[in-house]
Design a protein around this motif. Structure first.
Motif, mmCIF file in Angstrom:
data_model
loop_
_atom_site.group_PDB
_atom_site.id
_atom_site.type_symbol
_atom_site.label_atom_id
_atom_site.label_comp_id
_atom_site.label_asym_id
_atom_site.label_seq_id
_atom_site.Cartn_x
_atom_site.Cartn_y
_atom_site.Cartn_z
ATOM 1 N N ASN A 151 -5.331 13.117 14.270
ATOM 2 C CA ASN A 151 -6.752 12.321 13.434
ATOM 3 C C ASN A 151 -6.350 11.106 12.704
ATOM 4 O OD1 ASN A 151 -8.720 11.535 12.174
ATOM 5 N ND2 ASN A 151 -8.969 14.170 11.627
ATOM 6 N N ALA A 152 -5.518 10.138 14.107
ATOM 7 C CA ALA A 152 -5.806 9.095 12.885
ATOM 8 C C ALA A 152 -5.936 8.040 12.155
ATOM 9 C CB ALA A 152 -5.597 7.607 14.640
ATOM 10 N N MET A 153 -6.071 7.762 10.677
ATOM 11 C CA MET A 153 -6.950 7.423 10.189
ATOM 12 C C MET A 153 -6.716 6.013 8.999
ATOM 13 S SD MET A 153 -7.657 10.226 7.884
ATOM 14 C CE MET A 153 -7.017 11.612 9.087
ATOM 15 N N PRO A 154 -6.989 5.123 8.842
ATOM 16 C CA PRO A 154 -6.674 3.816 8.152
ATOM 17 C C PRO A 154 -6.184 4.296 7.074
ATOM 18 C CG PRO A 154 -9.091 3.467 9.369
ATOM 19 C CD PRO A 154 -8.570 5.378 8.906
ATOM 20 N N TYR A 155 -5.187 3.512 6.617
ATOM 21 C CA TYR A 155 -3.990 3.494 5.574
ATOM 22 C C TYR A 155 -4.686 3.633 4.384
ATOM 23 C CZ TYR A 155 -0.739 2.337 2.041
ATOM 24 O OH TYR A 155 0.525 2.894 1.024
ATOM 25 N N ASP A 156 -6.396 3.114 4.390
ATOM 26 C CA ASP A 156 -7.227 2.925 3.018
ATOM 27 C C ASP A 156 -7.140 4.263 2.679
ATOM 28 O OD1 ASP A 156 -5.781 0.964 2.081
ATOM 29 O OD2 ASP A 156 -8.099 -0.047 3.046
ATOM 30 N N ASN A 157 -7.574 5.002 4.318
ATOM 31 C CA ASN A 157 -8.390 6.278 3.641
ATOM 32 C C ASN A 157 -7.488 7.842 4.169
ATOM 33 O OD1 ASN A 157 -10.369 5.171 3.893
ATOM 34 N ND2 ASN A 157 -11.540 5.017 5.896
ATOM 35 N N LEU A 158 -6.249 7.744 4.671
ATOM 36 C CA LEU A 158 -5.129 8.661 4.989
ATOM 37 C C LEU A 158 -5.174 9.653 3.349
ATOM 38 C CD1 LEU A 158 -3.477 10.135 6.533
ATOM 39 C CD2 LEU A 158 -1.547 8.364 6.673
ATOM 40 N N ALA A 218 -2.362 14.271 10.322
ATOM 41 C CA ALA A 218 -3.531 13.232 10.035
ATOM 42 C C ALA A 218 -2.446 12.394 9.966
ATOM 43 C CB ALA A 218 -3.555 13.940 8.708
ATOM 44 N N ALA A 219 -2.863 11.279 10.730
ATOM 45 C CA ALA A 219 -1.804 10.034 11.005
ATOM 46 C C ALA A 219 -2.226 8.462 10.271
ATOM 47 C CB ALA A 219 -1.608 9.929 12.488
ATOM 48 N N ARG A 220 -1.523 8.513 9.928
ATOM 49 C CA ARG A 220 -1.535 5.893 9.955
ATOM 50 C C ARG A 220 -2.384 5.703 11.138
ATOM 51 N NH1 ARG A 220 -0.469 1.144 7.091
ATOM 52 N NH2 ARG A 220 -0.900 -0.337 8.317
ATOM 53 N N ALA A 221 -3.840 5.434 11.005
ATOM 54 C CA ALA A 221 -3.888 4.737 12.586
ATOM 55 C C ALA A 221 -3.098 3.258 12.573
ATOM 56 C CB ALA A 221 -5.665 4.119 12.301
ATOM 57 N N GLY A 222 -2.622 2.810 14.470
ATOM 58 C CA GLY A 222 -1.928 1.981 14.475
ATOM 59 C C GLY A 222 -1.066 2.385 15.647
ATOM 60 N N SER A 223 0.334 1.550 15.432
ATOM 61 C CA SER A 223 1.434 2.003 16.347
ATOM 62 C C SER A 223 1.972 3.183 16.606
ATOM 63 C CB SER A 223 2.501 0.890 17.171
ATOM 64 O OG SER A 223 2.943 0.712 15.761
ATOM 65 N N MET A 224 2.011 3.295 15.037
ATOM 66 C CA MET A 224 3.155 5.259 14.931
ATOM 67 C C MET A 224 1.564 6.306 15.940
ATOM 68 S SD MET A 224 4.405 4.314 11.263
ATOM 69 C CE MET A 224 2.866 3.649 10.963
ATOM 70 N N ALA A 225 0.575 6.274 15.696
ATOM 71 C CA ALA A 225 -0.516 6.975 15.852
ATOM 72 C C ALA A 225 -0.328 6.833 17.364
ATOM 73 C CB ALA A 225 -1.690 6.704 15.232
ATOM 74 N N ASP A 226 -0.085 6.257 18.019
ATOM 75 C CA ASP A 226 -0.938 5.905 19.608
ATOM 76 C C ASP A 226 0.667 6.227 19.970
ATOM 77 O OD1 ASP A 226 -2.689 4.722 18.884
ATOM 78 O OD2 ASP A 226 -1.866 2.274 19.241
ATOM 79 N N LEU A 241 0.534 19.003 9.274
ATOM 80 C CA LEU A 241 0.980 17.930 9.645
ATOM 81 C C LEU A 241 0.552 16.862 9.013
ATOM 82 C CD1 LEU A 241 2.405 18.891 12.552
ATOM 83 C CD2 LEU A 241 4.136 18.642 10.857
ATOM 84 N N VAL A 242 1.434 16.174 7.638
ATOM 85 C CA VAL A 242 0.302 14.832 6.875
ATOM 86 C C VAL A 242 1.963 13.916 7.193
ATOM 87 C CG1 VAL A 242 -0.946 16.114 6.442
ATOM 88 C CG2 VAL A 242 0.867 15.608 4.645
ATOM 89 N N MET A 243 1.374 12.342 7.727
ATOM 90 C CA MET A 243 2.566 11.256 7.667
ATOM 91 C C MET A 243 1.893 10.715 5.859
ATOM 92 S SD MET A 243 1.878 9.176 10.819
ATOM 93 C CE MET A 243 2.923 8.039 10.205
ATOM 94 N N ILE A 244 3.265 10.387 5.513
ATOM 95 C CA ILE A 244 2.913 10.276 3.681
ATOM 96 C C ILE A 244 3.511 8.964 3.688
ATOM 97 C CG2 ILE A 244 3.860 11.292 1.699
ATOM 98 C CD1 ILE A 244 4.105 13.967 2.938
ATOM 99 N N ASP A 245 2.553 7.826 3.197
ATOM 100 C CA ASP A 245 3.668 6.488 3.406
ATOM 101 C C ASP A 245 5.014 7.207 1.636
ATOM 102 O OD1 ASP A 245 4.715 3.881 2.987
ATOM 103 O OD2 ASP A 245 2.490 3.284 1.744
ATOM 104 N N ASP A 246 5.892 6.517 1.348
ATOM 105 C CA ASP A 246 7.364 7.242 0.891
ATOM 106 C C ASP A 246 7.111 7.071 -0.715
ATOM 107 O OD1 ASP A 246 8.913 4.957 -0.740
ATOM 108 O OD2 ASP A 246 9.046 4.524 2.188
ATOM 109 N N PRO A 247 6.302 6.348 -1.136
ATOM 110 C CA PRO A 247 5.833 6.266 -2.383
ATOM 111 C C PRO A 247 4.663 6.949 -3.341
ATOM 112 C CG PRO A 247 5.421 3.604 -1.469
ATOM 113 C CD PRO A 247 5.603 5.201 -0.483
ATOM 114 N N TRP A 248 3.996 7.208 -2.054
ATOM 115 C CA TRP A 248 3.112 8.490 -1.977
ATOM 116 C C TRP A 248 3.534 9.993 -2.925
ATOM 117 C CZ3 TRP A 248 -0.565 8.568 2.223
ATOM 118 C CH2 TRP A 248 -0.890 7.237 2.904
ATOM 119 N N MET A 249 4.742 10.242 -2.337
ATOM 120 C CA MET A 249 6.053 11.227 -3.090
ATOM 121 C C MET A 249 5.655 12.149 -4.291
ATOM 122 S SD MET A 249 6.761 13.448 0.290
ATOM 123 C CE MET A 249 7.483 14.229 -0.912
ATOM 124 N N PRO A 250 6.126 11.091 -4.839
ATOM 125 C CA PRO A 250 6.051 11.402 -6.515
ATOM 126 C C PRO A 250 4.915 12.090 -6.388
ATOM 127 C CG PRO A 250 7.027 9.671 -6.160
ATOM 128 C CD PRO A 250 6.188 9.723 -5.284
#
Length: 436
Positions: free
Chosen positions: A82-89, A54-62, A106-115
């Motif tokens: 599986n790329a998806m917009p930030y708001d849905n990820l 599960a990845a953040r859509a955009g250049s990173m997922a590309d 595996l999942v991409m995680i924006d670091d403020p989500w970790m807690p």
């Protein structure tokens, strides 16, 4: 009588021999079954595995989609991005794990989500896969983000994309006015006021004033530079302290050197102002470098330099904003996912992803790679910013804190509230949020 005893003795010997022979046959059969079982397991473990990310859509997922092709060739495994917009990820991943669906390995995680991910026990503990910890080549501020508790605990995610704020400034104007590049926020203000007074078509400094995440992200480097702490050791808010007031006073002064309407500015407006030569300085993310240096769209190609954000009463402190990779606890392919995680965050793969446009490694050696430094002139500044960065407070309620604090900062910026009054109200509301 003797003959009878001799017959019984022979019978007993034969009986014992038969029992021993039977036992040996069983042991041999059991050993053979065990070897067969191990061999079956070995064969099963080498069968191709299909992993889903599960990845953040955009250049990173590309970029990720491109590099996995090499992994598939090397291992025979299949990797779906599986790329998806930030708001849905985030919502998609959280629901998947809580429902025990196991859709993602595996999942991409924006670091403020970790807690929040840690409190919800959504991720697999990776200590057994990295028994000696992550490689020392990782930027340590980045590696700390994936640990629970933060910085000191077990590893639950590995830093994947090393985003961090940087300071962008017009070097041609620095040279024109024969000054040093700004090192402190006092320097920034002095230069911004000079630009406003002397340059007819260029403003001094551009803020991101839009309420919520934009203004909080933009204001935090000043808040930290004045010695501010969002939450103390008891998780009590401290946004209305002397540091907060000083930082906001500087923020308001910088506003006066910038374009009209910054109260509603977000990333797009900042990028436009910068690339069109309308502002001399701002805080921005590494991805904006390509826009500044784009010869087709930018009016300031080669005129903008980059540095770590300025300091003031405390050391320079940019906001780190890494993307991490973790393994959901519901993955059915944990071992294969861990092997891929190690491969995709290796220095070799990070270099390849950088060339493909991901743009923000998390390993020191990649930032120092001569080939990449020649191609990406901002890498030295980006590494310095990462090594001097600060993480957002490690609380699962950060989104609520950010929204509320950002609302009051925006009202102060718009002149609707006095600085101290607005910060006091913000602090009071944050106390209520964190007490729940």
């Amino acid at each position: 009588m003797y003959k009878t005893k001799r017959t019984v003795f022979i019978f007993l010997i034969l009986l014992i021999s038969l029992i021993v022979l039977t036992a040996c046959n069983k042991a041999s059969s059991s050993s053979g079954d065990e070897e067969t079982s191990k061999e079956d397991t070995k064969e099963a473990s080498t069968e191709p595995v299909e992993l889903t990310i599960a990845a953040r859509a955009g250049s990173m997922a590309d970029a990720l989609t491109e590099v996995v092709k090499q992994y598939e060739e090397e291992t025979g495994n299949k990797v779906n991005v599986n790329a998806m917009p930030y708001d849905n990820l985030k919502e998609t991943v959280v629901l998947d794990v809580r429902n025990n669906s196991g859709a993602f390995d595996l999942v991409m995680i924006d670091d403020p989500w970790m807690p929040e991910f840690a409190e919800g026990e959504l991720l697999t503990n990776l200590d057994s896969y990295f028994p000696d910890g992550l490689a020392s080549d990782f930027v340590q501020k980045s590696a700390a983000l994936g640990k629970v508790p933060y910085e000191t605990g077990s590893t639950y995610a590995v830093p994947f994309i090393g985003n961090v704020q940087m300071f962008f400034y017009r070097n041609d104007l620095v040279e024109k006015y024969d000054i040093d590049a700004p090192q402190t926020w006092d320097d920034v203000l002095a230069f911004a006021e000079t630009i406003k007074d002397e340059e007819q078509e260029t403003f001094g400094y551009a803020l991101r004033g839009q309420r919520g995440n934009p203004i909080v992200s933009n204001y935090l480097p000043l808040f930290w530079a004045y010695g501010g702490t969002v939450l103390d050791e008891n998780m009590k808010p401290q946004v209305n302290t002397e540091a907060g007031v000083k930082a906001m006073e500087m923020y308001m002064k910088l506003k006066e050197t910038g374009p009209k309407g910054v109260e509603t500015f977000d990333s797009d407006q900042i990028a436009t102002s910068l690339t069109q030569g309308q502002v001399a300085m701002t805080i921005a993310w590494p991805s904006w470098v390509s826009e500044v240096d784009n010869k087709e769209n930018s009016n300031v190609v080669g005129k903008v330099n980059f540095s770590a954000v300025p300091s003031q009463e405390s050391d320079a402190a940019a906001m780190i904003g890494n993307w991490l990779l973790g393994i959901p606890r519901t993955s059915q392919n944990t071992d294969a996912a861990a092997a891929f995680l190690e491969w995709v965050t290796s220095a070799e793969t990070q270099k390849e992803m950088t060339i493909l446009g991901a743009g923000a490694p998390t390993r020191v050696s990649v930032y120092e790679d001569p080939e990449l430094v020649e191609q990406y002139r901002h890498f030295p500044a980006q590494l310095e910013a990462l090594q001097n960065s600060v993480a957002r407070p490690r609380t699962s309620k950060w989104s609520q804190v950010e929204d509320t604090w950002g609302m009051y900062l925006s009202q102060i910026l718009a002149g609707q509230l006095d600085i101290q009054e607005g910060l006091d109200k913000a602090n009071e509301e944050l106390e209520g949020i964190l007490a729940k």
